[in-house]
Write an enzyme that holds these catalytic residues in place. Structure first.
Site, mmCIF file in Angstrom:
data_model
loop_
_atom_site.group_PDB
_atom_site.id
_atom_site.type_symbol
_atom_site.label_atom_id
_atom_site.label_comp_id
_atom_site.label_asym_id
_atom_site.label_seq_id
_atom_site.Cartn_x
_atom_site.Cartn_y
_atom_site.Cartn_z
ATOM 1 N N GLY A 46 -43.518 -25.998 -11.730
ATOM 2 C CA GLY A 46 -42.113 -25.987 -12.171
ATOM 3 C C GLY A 46 -41.888 -27.049 -13.239
ATOM 4 N N GLY A 49 -38.672 -27.077 -15.541
ATOM 5 C CA GLY A 49 -37.336 -27.114 -14.927
ATOM 6 C C GLY A 49 -36.648 -28.462 -15.118
ATOM 7 N N GLN A 50 -35.514 -28.622 -14.421
ATOM 8 C CA GLN A 50 -34.693 -29.827 -14.613
ATOM 9 C C GLN A 50 -35.461 -31.112 -14.285
ATOM 10 O OE1 GLN A 50 -31.768 -30.822 -11.733
ATOM 11 N NE2 GLN A 50 -30.587 -32.105 -13.111
ATOM 12 N N ILE A 73 -44.268 -20.694 -14.906
ATOM 13 C CA ILE A 73 -44.324 -19.259 -14.605
ATOM 14 C C ILE A 73 -44.024 -18.499 -15.896
ATOM 15 C CG2 ILE A 73 -43.809 -19.271 -12.128
ATOM 16 C CD1 ILE A 73 -40.846 -18.693 -12.956
ATOM 17 N N TYR A 181 -30.013 -22.451 1.116
ATOM 18 C CA TYR A 181 -30.658 -23.581 0.439
ATOM 19 C C TYR A 181 -31.005 -24.659 1.467
ATOM 20 C CZ TYR A 181 -31.121 -27.377 -3.046
ATOM 21 O OH TYR A 181 -31.559 -28.411 -3.831
ATOM 22 N N LYS A 185 -34.546 -25.932 2.880
ATOM 23 C CA LYS A 185 -34.951 -27.346 2.703
ATOM 24 C C LYS A 185 -35.378 -27.978 4.033
ATOM 25 C CE LYS A 185 -34.614 -27.903 -1.707
ATOM 26 N NZ LYS A 185 -35.858 -27.978 -2.476
#
Ligand code: AKB
Length: 355
Positions: A46, A49-50, A73, A181, A185
């Site tokens: 990732g 990403g951020q 990806i 979410y 988690k």
């Protein structure tokens, strides 16, 4: 004089120039072997990403460009500095063979697993959130078990729910989140602990608050308003806030978030009583407080409210502020930024970026 001195050194110690060259070469290859064995080889899943885009850059600064593989990806390939400064590889968490091949090819010993959907997007795509967050982690943990890798997987303040104590939320407490979410988690924390206890995989994680950065914008989180507000202020636009006045949530400036992830992974394991899901905290505020702080530097800035019921519902179920004393005790966690110093830095950098 120099030649006389050199000659006498060589005679006294009975060394010749070819002998010296041979020794230096041997030393260089030993250093090389040492670097290969002890230097980290990291895969960031990732990486575009951020968090990933900045974490990859920070890790490259720390461990060397060639040792950090930017995992991506299809459709989210690295570009610019991320692409030019080091290796990259397709690393889709839903494809365990692909992850295993990357790990073997690059001799990876540490995986930062940043693949996940943020809270609001996850609520709209619960099955996908589970597939990436939980099934994806399972795939990574299996690869880690087979190849002896350490694994960092972020958890979140979203792993808590409405029955969790809201103020100074303890490290070990009730975790009954009402969002997919949060459910995923909590599962990633438990699954990571399980792999550590059962198989000895070196798993570690922190519960990230809302992360604020001027580099890569977040996408689909409940705390995103605290990033968007800075963009509006710098663009001279009125900000429409989707979260109600008085809603407190933990937030953190990205440099502190990166520092947390890296220093936890570097921490002495013998000091760690916890492993997955360390509370970390640096600031907690509501929309009014961040607005007033920005207004000190942008006096004409205006904010109005148009509350988004989905985001507000999620925010209402999260704590006001976490107690991070376990992280402070077990691996010396200390944040550098508060709301004011973050605001100064955000405004300065966004002004440069949006010019
Ligand atoms: C989100 O809002 O979904 C994330 C988080 C706090 O985990 N930023």
């Amino acid at each position: 004089m120099f030649f006389a001195l050199r000659a006498s050194i060589f005679t006294i110690f009975k060394i010749s120039i070819p002998y010296l060259v041979k020794k230096i070469c041997l030393l260089c290859s030993l250093v090389n072997i040492y670097l290969k064995i002890f230097m980290k080889n990291v895969l960031v899943i990732g990486s575009t990403g951020q968090i990933g885009s900045e974490l990859t850059r920070e890790l490259r600064k720390r461990y060397g460009n060639d040792n950090i593989v930017a995992g991506f990806i299809k459709g989210a390939e690295p570009t610019g500095e991320l692409k030019e400064t080091g290796p990259a590889a397709e690393a889709d968490v839903t494809n365990p063979e692909m992850i295993a091949n990357v790990v073997k090819k690059h001799n990876v010993d540490t995986i930062y697993n940043l693949a996940a959907l943020l809270s609001v997007v996850a609520e709209n795509k619960p099955r996908l959130a589970w597939k990436i967050g939980v099934d994806g982690l399972w795939n990574i943990l299996e690869v880690a078990r087979e190849n002896g890798c350490a694994v960092f997987t972020p958890s979140s303040i979203g792993s808590f729910g409405p029955s969790t104590p809201r103020v100074l939320t303890p490290q070990d407490t009730v975790q009954r989140p009402g969002t997919i979410y949060g459910v995923s988690k909590v599962t990633t924390e438990l699954l990571s602990d399980y792999y550590f206890k059962k198989y000895g995989v070196d798993t570690r994680s922190v519960r990230f608050p809302g992360l604020i950065s001027y580099v890569t914008p977040p996408g689909g989180g409940t705390t995103d308003y605290a990033v968007d507000i800075y963009y509006a202020a710098v663009r001279g636009e009125e900000f429409v806030c989707p979260i109600k006045k008085g809603t407190l949530m933990d937030m953190m400036y990205m440099p502190d978030g990166l520092h947390a992830a890296i220093s936890l992974m570097e921490a002495d394991p013998s000091r760690l009583k916890h492993r997955n899901g360390f509370n970390i905290a640096s600031m907690s505020f509501d929309p009014e407080k961040i607005y007033q702080t920005i207004k000190r530097y942008k006096p004409d800035f205006k904010m109005v409210y148009d509350v988004d019921p989905l985001k507000q519902g999620i925010a209402d179920s999260w704590p006001d502020c976490l107690d991070d004393s376990a992280a402070r005790e077990e691996w010396d966690w200390r944040p550098q930024f508060d709301l004011d110093s973050m605001t100064v830095d955000m405004l300065k950098n966004l002004e440069r970026k949006l010019k």
